[in-house]
Design an enzyme around this catalytic site. Structure first.
Site, PDB file in Angstrom:
ATOM      1  N   ARG A 123     -30.852 -15.368   2.645  1.00  0.00           N
ATOM      2  CA  ARG A 123     -30.482 -15.761   4.005  1.00  0.00           C
ATOM      3  C   ARG A 123     -30.030 -17.216   4.010  1.00  0.00           C
ATOM      4  NH1 ARG A 123     -34.240 -15.054   9.405  1.00  0.00           N
ATOM      5  NH2 ARG A 123     -35.747 -16.294   8.237  1.00  0.00           N
ATOM      6  N   ASP A 171     -42.594 -19.953  11.127  1.00  0.00           N
ATOM      7  CA  ASP A 171     -41.371 -20.607  10.674  1.00  0.00           C
ATOM      8  C   ASP A 171     -40.722 -21.303  11.862  1.00  0.00           C
ATOM      9  OD1 ASP A 171     -40.048 -18.656  12.129  1.00  0.00           O
ATOM     10  OD2 ASP A 171     -39.259 -17.591  10.391  1.00  0.00           O
TER      11      ASP A 171
END
EC number: 2.3.3.9
Length: 594
Positions: free
Chosen positions: A223, A507
């Site tokens: 990603r 996150d």
């Protein structure tokens, strides 16, 4: 085109203005505007240079490019930041950087329209795509079965543990779970380079050895950063590069051919897209990269995270734009909540959410989003991947584990029942739970794409039915938002983008939800369940209390410069009059300054 020092000419008065400032930053580029062009309107060196880049890109004429690595050196630079790799990244930047800028401007225009109308809807001019019959390219063999996916940053230990975890796929995260310190950007590329070649090991400070097991390893799906982030440690023609193009470019250049020789391929998760035009840009990047490096067309496979509310209205179109390269969509639930708040922050109390812990996937607007994603994917032959289970098992409290494992199992059972083909977990101990649930539904089948969910009919109103969400705004929820955001931001500023807090792996989406909820509550004059109005003064009081608790506990970054920076940054983005689109933008400025 001659690459001598710059002479930029235009209508009367333009040449002297431009050449005076451009000589400071453009030792290798000559750009000439034709007499019929409107001279560039610019108030800074950066704007003038950007105009020059755009003009050169449109001209199709080549010129040697000034590339400079502004970040500190680290081990592995010589393998990753090679001249050929940097030339490839430069080509991506010069070819696609201006389009990225235009799409970011289009985001702002669209948001302004939503602020005016308070509505989003499916696009009228792409109805033909939604009504037509078409399918995405078939999944490659190592992406056929995605019943459990492990996510995490690309540090060396995590890379080894994720590949060994027993998950079918590892989302190698260089975005929300990674602070874009230059050492992380390059270090992550080094670790992926070594892992792909099965030449990676790690020794912890305590002397524990980590090596790849002799077993089937998780398929790597990398990603890159979202379109909105720049990379200021790698400059092309004196300007920052697009972070997404740096991440993609370095990974693709070094590993695409190697992956194909190992019966895999260059696979990517694409974050934070807001429109099918942004997906089209990625598709053009893939096509360009494959042609330039002689990689067969269609070798790239991309899974798009539907984690913004405008993207939820364009799922069909996003898959269509990527149809030669698409492999699925993912229900990125945490960023989706953040996007809902951000997009409708000024649309009134009907869009105010309760405590984030109270917003489950069973809330009407979240259920509609999840089931529309499954229906869309399966109709088009793509995989639908479920959301994150972020629990981190406790090594000291089995009762906590038992309760959490039961919730994880319930969550995965709901997703498998809705038709998802797999789901995410954040810790290796959860892999077996997720796998067992999907084994029970899939059996020997690799997926359930054939389950079309024709029973699902989702309207625009269903996707926007936030007011029907059960739950309250509580004092505990306010404190939790502040505490978790402080602890996360402190760690992020130090370079760690995946942080365990209260047995949850947090996150960047964590801090985004926390600060956006508080901004929304303050600006809507929301009340806690005890009747207290949420004001800026109340938030500052809670901020002081949580800072005091962190210092009293010791550890957790207490006393560090980054904790004070986190406090100031959080106050800025949670309490400012204007809403900052992404808190990682001002946070990144602190990283660069350090």
């Amino acid at each position: 085109m001659d690459c001598t020092p710059p002479v930029l000419a235009g209508r009367s008065g333009a040449a002297s203005t431009v050449s005076t400032v451009s000589s400071l930053t453009w030792p290798l580029l000559r750009v000439v505007w034709s007499p019929t062009d409107t001279p560039p309107v610019a108030t800074s060196v950066e704007q003038i240079v950007a105009s020059a880049i755009r003009k050169v890109g449109e001209s199709g004429v080549g010129c040697r490019v000034d590339v400079r690595v502004a970040g500190p050196r680290r081990d592995g630079d010589d393998r990753i930041l090679t001249p050929d790799a940097l030339d490839f990244v430069t080509a991506l930047q010069r070819t696609f950087g201006a389009r990225r800028d235009e799409l970011l401007a289009a985001r702002r225009t669209r948001r302004e329209e939503v602020a005016r109308t308070g509505r989003l809807d499916f696009l009228a001019d792409t109805a033909g795509i939604r009504e037509a019959e078409w399918r995405v390219a078939p999944a490659p063999p190592d992406l056929e079965d995605r019943r459990v996916e492990m996510t995490g940053p690309t540090d060396r230990k995590m890379t080894i543990n994720a590949l060994n975890s027993g998950a079918r796929v590892w989302l190698a995260d260089m975005e929300d779970a990674s602070t874009p310190h230059w050492s992380n950007v390059v270090g992550g590329q080094v670790n992926l380079y070594d892992a792909i070649r099965r030449d990676i090991a790690h020794t912890s400070p305590e002397g524990k050895q980590y090596d790849l097991k002799d077993q089937r390893l998780a398929t790597i799906v990398m990603r890159p950063r979202g379109w909105h982030l720049d990379e200021k440690h790698l400059l092309v023609d004196g300007l920052p590069t697009v972070g997404a193009l740096v991440d993609f470019g370095l990974y693709f250049f070094h590993n695409a051919q190697e992956l194909l020789t190992r019966d895999s391929g260059p696979y990517f998760y694409l974050p934070k897209l807001e429109s099918h035009l942004e997906a089209r840009l990625w598709n053009d990047v893939f096509t360009f990269a494959q042609e330039r490096l002689g990689v067969p067309h269609g070798s790239v496979r991309a899974t798009v995270l539907i984690e913004t509310i405008p993207a939820a209205f364009e799922m069909e179109e996003i898959l269509y734009e990527l149809r030669d390269h698409a492999s699925g969509l993912n229900a990125g639930r945490w960023d989706y909540l953040f996007s809902m708040i951000k997009y409708f922050r000024d649309a009134g109390p009907q869009f105010v959410l309760p405590d984030r812990s109270a917003v489950a996937m069973t809330a009407p607007f979240m259920k509609a989003y999840a089931e529309l994603l499954v229906r869309t994917c399966h109709r088009r032959g793509a995989h639908a991947i479920g959301g994150m289970s972020a629990f981190i098992p406790s090594r000291a409290d089995e009762e906590v584990n038992a309760r959490a494992f039961a919730k994880v199992r319930e969550d995965k059972q709901r997703e498998a029942g809705q038709g998802f083909d797999g789901s995410w977990v954040a810790h290796p101990d959860l892999v077996s739970i997720c796998r067992d649930v999907f084994d029970g539904v899939l059996g020997d089948r690799p997926h359930q794409v054939a389950r079309l969910r024709d029973d699902v009919h989702v309207t625009a109103s269903d996707l926007l039915d936030v007011a029907a969400t059960p739950g309250a705004i509580t004092r505990d929820g306010l404190h939790n938002n502040v505490e978790v955001a402080l602890l996360y931001l402190e760690s992020w500023l130090r370079g760690n983008g995946a942080v365990g807090i209260h047995n949850l792996m947090e996150d960047a989406a964590t801090a985004e939800i926390s600060r956006s909820q508080i901004w929304q509550w303050v600006h809507n004059g929301s009340t806690l369940d005890d009747g207290t109005v949420v004001t800026a003064d109340l938030v500052r009081q809670v901020l002081d209390e949580e800072m005091g608790r962190i210092r009293d506990r010791g550890g957790d970054g207490s006393g560090r410069r980054e904790l004070e920076q986190a406090r100031d940054l959080f106050a800025e983005v949670a309490l400012s009059d204007d809403f900052v689109d992404f808190l990682t933008l001002p946070a990144y400025e602190l990283v660069v300054a350090s």
